[in-house]
Design a protein around this motif. Structure first.
Motif, short mmCIF file in Angstrom:
data_model
loop_
_atom_site.label_atom_id
_atom_site.label_comp_id
_atom_site.label_asym_id
_atom_site.label_seq_id
_atom_site.Cartn_x
_atom_site.Cartn_y
_atom_site.Cartn_z
N LEU A 1 0.83 -1.20 0.00
CA LEU A 1 0.00 0.00 0.00
C LEU A 1 0.87 1.26 0.00
CD1 LEU A 1 -2.71 -1.25 2.48
CD2 LEU A 1 -3.14 -0.51 0.13
N SER A 2 1.94 1.24 0.75
CA SER A 2 2.84 2.40 0.82
C SER A 2 3.56 2.62 -0.50
CB SER A 2 3.86 2.21 1.94
OG SER A 2 3.21 2.12 3.18
N THR A 3 4.04 1.53 -1.10
CA THR A 3 4.80 1.68 -2.35
C THR A 3 3.91 1.91 -3.56
OG1 THR A 3 4.86 -0.72 -2.71
CG2 THR A 3 6.72 0.26 -1.51
N SER A 4 2.62 1.64 -3.41
CA SER A 4 1.72 1.88 -4.55
C SER A 4 1.18 3.30 -4.56
CB SER A 4 0.57 0.85 -4.55
OG SER A 4 -0.25 1.04 -3.42
N GLY A 5 1.67 4.12 -3.66
CA GLY A 5 1.33 5.54 -3.69
C GLY A 5 0.16 5.95 -2.82
N SER A 6 -0.28 5.11 -1.94
CA SER A 6 -1.40 5.47 -1.07
C SER A 6 -1.00 6.63 -0.18
CB SER A 6 -1.81 4.28 -0.21
OG SER A 6 -2.85 4.67 0.67
N ASN A 7 -1.94 7.54 0.01
CA ASN A 7 -1.66 8.68 0.88
C ASN A 7 -2.25 8.48 2.28
OD1 ASN A 7 -4.34 8.93 0.26
ND2 ASN A 7 -4.21 10.96 -0.66
N LEU B 1 -11.46 0.64 5.73
CA LEU B 1 -12.23 0.90 4.51
C LEU B 1 -13.68 1.21 4.88
CD1 LEU B 1 -10.96 -2.00 2.19
CD2 LEU B 1 -10.25 0.39 2.16
N THR B 2 -14.27 2.13 4.14
CA THR B 2 -15.68 2.45 4.35
C THR B 2 -16.55 1.42 3.64
OG1 THR B 2 -15.86 3.79 2.35
CG2 THR B 2 -15.11 4.93 4.37
N LYS B 3 -17.82 1.44 3.93
CA LYS B 3 -18.77 0.53 3.27
C LYS B 3 -18.72 0.73 1.76
CE LYS B 3 -23.63 -0.72 2.99
NZ LYS B 3 -25.00 -0.41 3.41
N ASP B 4 -18.70 1.98 1.32
CA ASP B 4 -18.64 2.26 -0.12
C ASP B 4 -17.35 1.72 -0.75
OD1 ASP B 4 -21.12 3.49 -0.09
OD2 ASP B 4 -20.30 5.53 0.06
N GLU B 5 -16.24 1.87 -0.05
CA GLU B 5 -14.97 1.36 -0.57
C GLU B 5 -14.97 -0.16 -0.64
OE1 GLU B 5 -12.07 5.03 0.93
OE2 GLU B 5 -12.46 3.33 2.28
N TYR C 1 -1.85 -7.98 -5.37
CA TYR C 1 -3.14 -7.69 -5.99
C TYR C 1 -4.07 -7.00 -5.00
CZ TYR C 1 -7.62 -8.37 -8.33
OH TYR C 1 -8.86 -8.17 -8.91
N ILE C 2 -4.12 -7.51 -3.78
CA ILE C 2 -4.98 -6.94 -2.76
C ILE C 2 -4.55 -5.51 -2.43
CG2 ILE C 2 -5.71 -7.12 -0.34
CD1 ILE C 2 -5.50 -10.22 -0.71
N GLY C 3 -3.26 -5.31 -2.24
CA GLY C 3 -2.76 -3.97 -1.94
C GLY C 3 -3.07 -2.99 -3.06
N ASP C 4 -2.84 -3.39 -4.30
CA ASP C 4 -3.13 -2.51 -5.44
C ASP C 4 -4.62 -2.21 -5.54
OD1 ASP C 4 -0.43 -2.53 -6.02
OD2 ASP C 4 -0.61 -3.97 -7.68
N VAL D 1 -9.27 1.65 -4.78
CA VAL D 1 -10.57 2.11 -4.27
C VAL D 1 -10.46 3.22 -3.24
CG1 VAL D 1 -11.65 -0.11 -4.78
CG2 VAL D 1 -10.84 0.35 -2.46
N THR D 2 -9.27 3.42 -2.69
CA THR D 2 -9.11 4.48 -1.69
C THR D 2 -8.46 5.73 -2.24
OG1 THR D 2 -6.98 3.57 -0.93
CG2 THR D 2 -8.98 2.86 0.24
N SER D 3 -8.03 5.67 -3.49
CA SER D 3 -7.33 6.82 -4.07
C SER D 3 -8.26 7.86 -4.68
CB SER D 3 -6.32 6.35 -5.13
OG SER D 3 -7.02 5.77 -6.23
N GLY D 4 -9.56 7.55 -4.69
CA GLY D 4 -10.51 8.52 -5.22
C GLY D 4 -10.63 8.53 -6.73
N LYS D 5 -10.10 7.52 -7.40
CA LYS D 5 -10.17 7.47 -8.86
C LYS D 5 -11.54 7.05 -9.33
CE LYS D 5 -5.31 6.32 -9.36
NZ LYS D 5 -4.34 5.34 -9.77
#
Length: 169
Positions: A99-105, A123-127, A157-160, A165-169
């Motif tokens: 998660l850290s290396t994939s750019g999560s803030n 994670l939120t319900k929506d995420e 795969y799970i981390g990516d 879903v948490t990056s707001g894309k």
């Protein structure tokens, strides 16, 4: 606690540790202040448990007794539990690293500070629902992840996917 005079109830379950799901394998231990109180507590427990079951299953309890009563089996069981816990902890670290290396803030330190078979991801319900729809990864709607299902083969795969879903894309 007992030496300090505390009265307590202790519940132990062996179902998950021994893979005996649905076997009602465990114990309830109660420390009372005196014999009279112990009799009263036992009387109340009998009232509560009697309607639940008449003859609880014995198979699981016998397995646990066999393992814990034999020094060699008990040592092997403890080693296996230790190996499992170590593997799960290493998956926690690998997931947070990914998660850290994939750019999560976000900070994911809470995943490595937890212990046990499950991790509350934050994670939120929506995420979580988006994680299911986009990536076919399933966890409870409150974001609880079964860390036993995270492996060296799928942690990336799970981390990516979580990052997606948490990056707001």
């Amino acid at each position: 606690f007992i030496e300090e005079g505390h009265e307590l109830a202790l519940v132990q379950s062996f179902s998950k540790n021994f893979g005996l799901y649905g076997q009602r394998v465990g114990a309830l231990s109660i420390v009372c202040g005196n014999e009279d109180e112990a009799k009263k507590v036992l009387s109340q427990l009998k009232i509560v448990i009697r309607p639940m079951y008449s003859n609880p299953p014995r198979h699981g309890a016998r397995i646990v007794r066999t393992v814990l009563s034999d020094d060699e089996l008990k040592a092997e069981f403890i080693d296996q539990c230790s190996d499992m816990a170590s593997r799960i902890n290493s998956m926690r670290v690998k997931l947070v690293d990914r998660l850290s290396t994939s750019g999560s803030n976000r900070s994911w330190d809470h995943i490595t500070s937890q212990i046990g078979m499950f991790a509350y991801s934050g994670l939120t319900k929506d995420e979580v629902e988006t994680l299911r729809e986009r990536h076919s990864i399933y966890c409870t709607l409150d974001g609880r992840i079964s860390m036993a299902g995270v492996t060296s083969g799928n942690v990336g795969y799970i981390g990516d996917a979580i990052n997606d879903v948490t990056s707001g894309k």
